[in-house]
Design a protein around this motif. Structure first.
Motif, PDB file in Angstrom:
ATOM      1  N   ASP A 103       0.654  -1.153   0.078  1.00  0.00           N
ATOM      2  CA  ASP A 103       0.164  -0.163  -0.032  1.00  0.00           C
ATOM      3  C   ASP A 103       0.852   1.295  -0.027  1.00  0.00           C
ATOM      4  N   LEU A 104       0.273   2.287  -0.207  1.00  0.00           N
ATOM      5  CA  LEU A 104       0.919   3.518  -0.327  1.00  0.00           C
ATOM      6  C   LEU A 104       1.423   4.304   0.947  1.00  0.00           C
ATOM      7  N   THR A 105       0.992   3.737   2.001  1.00  0.00           N
ATOM      8  CA  THR A 105       1.057   4.406   3.184  1.00  0.00           C
ATOM      9  C   THR A 105       2.745   3.916   3.680  1.00  0.00           C
ATOM     10  N   ARG A 106       2.777   2.631   3.249  1.00  0.00           N
ATOM     11  CA  ARG A 106       4.266   2.067   3.570  1.00  0.00           C
ATOM     12  C   ARG A 106       5.215   2.679   2.485  1.00  0.00           C
ATOM     13  N   HIS A 107       4.795   2.907   1.345  1.00  0.00           N
ATOM     14  CA  HIS A 107       5.662   3.716   0.240  1.00  0.00           C
ATOM     15  C   HIS A 107       5.852   5.041   0.795  1.00  0.00           C
ATOM     16  N   ALA A 108       5.038   5.708   1.409  1.00  0.00           N
ATOM     17  CA  ALA A 108       5.097   7.241   1.977  1.00  0.00           C
ATOM     18  C   ALA A 108       6.254   7.010   3.317  1.00  0.00           C
ATOM     19  N   VAL A 109       6.124   5.849   4.035  1.00  0.00           N
ATOM     20  CA  VAL A 109       7.142   5.668   5.366  1.00  0.00           C
ATOM     21  C   VAL A 109       8.403   5.558   4.622  1.00  0.00           C
ATOM     22  N   ALA A 110       8.717   4.799   3.590  1.00  0.00           N
ATOM     23  CA  ALA A 110      10.039   4.420   2.864  1.00  0.00           C
ATOM     24  C   ALA A 110      10.471   5.788   2.254  1.00  0.00           C
ATOM     25  N   TYR A 111       9.798   6.844   1.727  1.00  0.00           N
ATOM     26  CA  TYR A 111      10.350   7.743   1.036  1.00  0.00           C
ATOM     27  C   TYR A 111      10.656   8.791   2.346  1.00  0.00           C
ATOM     28  N   ARG A 112       9.891   8.789   3.382  1.00  0.00           N
ATOM     29  CA  ARG A 112       9.980   9.617   4.348  1.00  0.00           C
ATOM     30  C   ARG A 112      11.518   9.345   5.044  1.00  0.00           C
ATOM     31  N   GLN A 113      11.797   8.062   5.081  1.00  0.00           N
ATOM     32  CA  GLN A 113      13.238   7.511   5.713  1.00  0.00           C
ATOM     33  C   GLN A 113      13.931   8.059   4.888  1.00  0.00           C
ATOM     34  N   LEU A 114      13.785   8.059   3.432  1.00  0.00           N
ATOM     35  CA  LEU A 114      15.006   8.227   2.692  1.00  0.00           C
ATOM     36  C   LEU A 114      15.251   9.692   2.690  1.00  0.00           C
ATOM     37  N   SER A 115      14.307  10.528   2.948  1.00  0.00           N
ATOM     38  CA  SER A 115      14.276  12.026   2.928  1.00  0.00           C
ATOM     39  C   SER A 115      15.103  12.437   4.187  1.00  0.00           C
TER      40      SER A 115
ATOM     41  N   LEU B  52      17.168  10.771   5.939  1.00  0.00           N
ATOM     42  CA  LEU B  52      18.678  10.231   5.799  1.00  0.00           C
ATOM     43  C   LEU B  52      19.273  11.337   5.009  1.00  0.00           C
ATOM     44  N   LEU B  53      18.719  11.884   3.686  1.00  0.00           N
ATOM     45  CA  LEU B  53      19.252  12.800   2.775  1.00  0.00           C
ATOM     46  C   LEU B  53      19.279  14.053   3.518  1.00  0.00           C
ATOM     47  N   ARG B  54      18.703  14.277   4.689  1.00  0.00           N
ATOM     48  CA  ARG B  54      18.760  15.393   5.430  1.00  0.00           C
ATOM     49  C   ARG B  54      18.023  16.487   4.643  1.00  0.00           C
ATOM     50  N   ARG B  55      16.682  16.086   4.326  1.00  0.00           N
ATOM     51  CA  ARG B  55      16.035  17.063   4.000  1.00  0.00           C
ATOM     52  C   ARG B  55      15.101  17.625   4.977  1.00  0.00           C
ATOM     53  N   PRO B  56      14.598  18.990   4.990  1.00  0.00           N
ATOM     54  CA  PRO B  56      13.905  19.408   6.230  1.00  0.00           C
ATOM     55  C   PRO B  56      12.446  18.577   6.329  1.00  0.00           C
ATOM     56  N   PRO B  57      12.162  18.252   7.627  1.00  0.00           N
ATOM     57  CA  PRO B  57      11.013  17.334   7.852  1.00  0.00           C
ATOM     58  C   PRO B  57       9.806  18.486   7.772  1.00  0.00           C
ATOM     59  N   GLY B  58       8.657  17.765   7.503  1.00  0.00           N
ATOM     60  CA  GLY B  58       7.593  18.825   7.504  1.00  0.00           C
ATOM     61  C   GLY B  58       6.414  18.093   8.351  1.00  0.00           C
ATOM     62  N   ARG B  59       5.082  18.125   7.985  1.00  0.00           N
ATOM     63  CA  ARG B  59       4.192  17.606   8.906  1.00  0.00           C
ATOM     64  C   ARG B  59       4.392  15.925   9.176  1.00  0.00           C
ATOM     65  N   GLU B  60       4.203  15.481  10.015  1.00  0.00           N
ATOM     66  CA  GLU B  60       4.415  14.207  10.676  1.00  0.00           C
ATOM     67  C   GLU B  60       5.614  13.824  10.014  1.00  0.00           C
ATOM     68  N   ALA B  61       6.773  14.412  10.060  1.00  0.00           N
ATOM     69  CA  ALA B  61       8.139  14.401   9.488  1.00  0.00           C
ATOM     70  C   ALA B  61       8.195  13.814   7.975  1.00  0.00           C
ATOM     71  N   PHE B  62       7.183  13.992   7.375  1.00  0.00           N
ATOM     72  CA  PHE B  62       7.142  13.673   6.080  1.00  0.00           C
ATOM     73  C   PHE B  62       7.751  14.966   5.344  1.00  0.00           C
ATOM     74  N   PRO B  63       8.453  14.856   4.272  1.00  0.00           N
ATOM     75  CA  PRO B  63       9.198  15.818   3.452  1.00  0.00           C
ATOM     76  C   PRO B  63       7.965  16.657   2.749  1.00  0.00           C
ATOM     77  N   GLY B  64       8.361  17.723   2.389  1.00  0.00           N
ATOM     78  CA  GLY B  64       7.502  18.780   1.797  1.00  0.00           C
ATOM     79  C   GLY B  64       6.866  17.997   0.448  1.00  0.00           C
ATOM     80  N   ASP B  65       7.793  17.485  -0.347  1.00  0.00           N
ATOM     81  CA  ASP B  65       7.265  16.942  -1.552  1.00  0.00           C
ATOM     82  C   ASP B  65       6.518  15.521  -1.533  1.00  0.00           C
ATOM     83  N   ILE B  66       6.021  15.260  -0.479  1.00  0.00           N
ATOM     84  CA  ILE B  66       5.228  13.934  -0.529  1.00  0.00           C
ATOM     85  C   ILE B  66       3.966  13.795  -1.329  1.00  0.00           C
TER      86      ILE B  66
END
Length: 529
Positions: free
Chosen positions: A274-286, A288-302
């Motif tokens: 499902d895409l919830t796990r996909h979003a979590v994987a992208y949050r983890q990558l972001s 680690l790449l030191r991109r600024p976290p946004g709402r619920e620590a997801f990156p701004g381009d989620i």
């Protein structure tokens, strides 16, 4: 004699050596060295699926690279002094100082007919114990969606085989319909029913498992195989233990495989689970790449990440082949909170949602579709005309029933109209129940739904609704041999509806007679809420 033979052998060896020497000299004289230039980077640091590399000043964004000797990767972050690369293999296989070589091409995936019936990973590598698929072509994994001018309206239905979906929340070919709900409420089951129901309909299906347990994915593949659906399906799998980079590209790779068939004019159904796990994987990558976290620590381009994926589902114009790609993304909610960040994003991207209620699931109402919170913003225009005969009345009566049911719990006696509304609503809910993987054709669905929408089954005990439904199907099939053609294309004034009422009344007659013996079952008991 021995000296004579020895001298002959020596002279022959000298001749051979002389020929070799001349050949070497001629090769050296004609050799023109060619100078090739290429960038070779070095790994600065590595960990948790990310490698930081320097020395790749000309590398492209999303370019595929080779890290070390065994791990592939993709460029996902370009900074002035270094490059961030997501790894598609184990980080333990990469060390600081390893060489990183460019491929010169954006990440692509093999596509072709040989993928049908196979279980592969996002890079096209086999996971089913069979040989590598024959590669017909390669297609870019992350590319732009079709242009607006290349799209056509959604006008053809995609039948899921589920009465509650096809009648009340219809899906059209080329639509994006979100399936969401809490854990263990039957989200995957709804998607599998839709895939199984495409048998014989010339629709290619793709199931993309993102971050699922291996045992769960194995059960899905087994269910598809047992129902004959693997013959027209592709399963793309990335386990929960896989690197986050591989989980991130999985839905894009599956979509690229489907687009290959769509461009040839075929209809494709793709499920993202499902895409919830996909979003979590992208949050983890972001992170680690030191991109600024946004709402619920997801990156701004989620939001862009998911819209970029789902916008690729469409119906192409006839000039481009007329192919379709229908997307059924799955999202998980927590404590029925559909206003959470990721579900809200996906709801705003898609063309409707099918919400599965844990309360209905606990009551045994399967599929546990909450009609009040579910909607299809496109499918009604692509719905078969015969569904219009029953869909409006069903939705209205079912919605009234849900409101009255909660209110009736606090009352002891109800007036006759309210009681009849409740009894009718219970019959509607009973008819909308359907066992998993037992799909129904459009004609069969309409016959049963027509019976309950006209109130013909209101006098049938709830405990015998399944029997009555079976009797109706047997009677209608025998009385109208060409049921699919006759019912699905019938107009409002078609005589087939009168014939249908006669057949239904005859079929449920024995169940009505048993109604009087049911005791406390039925509207004749005024104290039953």
């Amino acid at each position: 004699m021995n000296q004579k033979y020895h001298s002959l052998e020596t002279s022959g060896l000298e001749d051979v050596l002389g020929d070799v020497d001349r050949a070497v000299k001629q090769g050296v004289e004609h050799f023109l060295p060619e100078l090739k230039t290429g960038e070779v980077g070095r790994v600065q640091s590595v960990g948790q699926g990310i490698a930081w590399v320097d020395g790749l000043g000309q590398v492209q964004f999303e370019e595929q690279v080779q890290v070390g000797t065994r791990v592939a990767g993709m460029v996902l972050d370009i900074l002035p002094d270094r490059v961030g690369i997501v790894l598609f293999g184990s980080s333990e296989s990469v060390c600081a100082g390893d060489e990183v070589r460019r491929s010169g091409r954006v990440l692509d995936v093999p596509v072709g007919n040989d993928l049908v019936g196979r279980v592969v990973d996002p890079l096209g590598r086999p996971l089913d114990g069979r040989g590598r698929p024959d590669v017909v072509d390669y297609r870019t994994v992350l590319h732009d969606a079709p242009r607006i001018m290349d799209r056509a309206p959604v006008v053809r239905p995609l039948q899921t085989g589920l009465k509650v979906v096809d009648a009340l929340i219809p899906i059209g070919r080329g639509q994006r319909e979100l399936i969401l709900g809490d854990r263990q409420t039957g989200k995957t089951a709804v998607a599998l029913d839709a895939m199984v129901n495409q048998k014989g309909k010339d629709v290619l299906c793709i199931y993309c498992a993102i971050g699922q347990r291996s045992s769960g994915t194995a059960r899905v593949v087994d269910a598809l195989a047992r129902n004959g659906a693997m013959a027209y399906s592709v399963v793309v799998v990335v386990d929960a233990d896989a690197p986050p980079g591989l989980q991130y590209i999985a839905p894009y790779a599956a979509t690229a495989m489907g687009e290959h068939f769509m461009d040839t004019g075929r209809d494709v159904l793709i499920v993202y689970d499902d895409l919830t796990r996909h979003a979590v994987a992208y949050r983890q990558l972001s992170l680690l790449l030191r991109r600024p976290p946004g709402r619920e620590a997801f990156p701004g381009d989620i939001f862009y990440v998911h819209s970029r994926l789902l916008e690729r589902a469409t119906h192409l114009r006839e000039e481009l082949g007329g192919g379709t790609l229908t997307a059924l993304p799955i999202a998980e909610t927590e404590a029925q909170n559909i206003s959470a960040y990721i579900p809200t994003n996906l709801i705003s991207i898609t063309d409707g949602q099918i919400y599965l209620s844990p309360e209905l699931f606990q009551k045994g109402v399967l599929p546990a579709v909450d009609v009040g919170k579910s909607v299809s913003r496109v499918g009604g225009k692509a719905q078969l005309p015969a569904y219009h005969k029953v869909a409006g009345a069903l939705r209205l009566s079912y919605t009234q029933f849900q409101e009255l049911e909660s209110f009736a719990r606090f009352g002891t006696r109800l007036d006759d109209l309210t009681r009849r509304t409740l009894e009718h609503g219970r019959r509607v809910r009973a008819v909308l129940r359907q066992p998993e993987l037992l799909t129904m054709s459009a004609g069969e669905q309409i016959a049963v739904l027509f019976a309950v929408s006209k109130g013909l089954m209101d006098e049938v005990p709830e405990v015998r609704m399944q029997e009555a439904e079976t009797a109706i199907l047997e009677s209608v099939t025998a009385g109208i041999p060409d049921i699919e053609e006759a019912i699905t294309r019938a107009g409002d004034d078609d005589p087939v509806w009168d014939r249908l009422i006669q057949l239904i009344s005859t079929a449920i007659g024995p169940f009505k007679e048993a109604y009087a013996d049911a005791g406390d079952i039925g509207p004749q008991n005024p104290d039953r809420p």
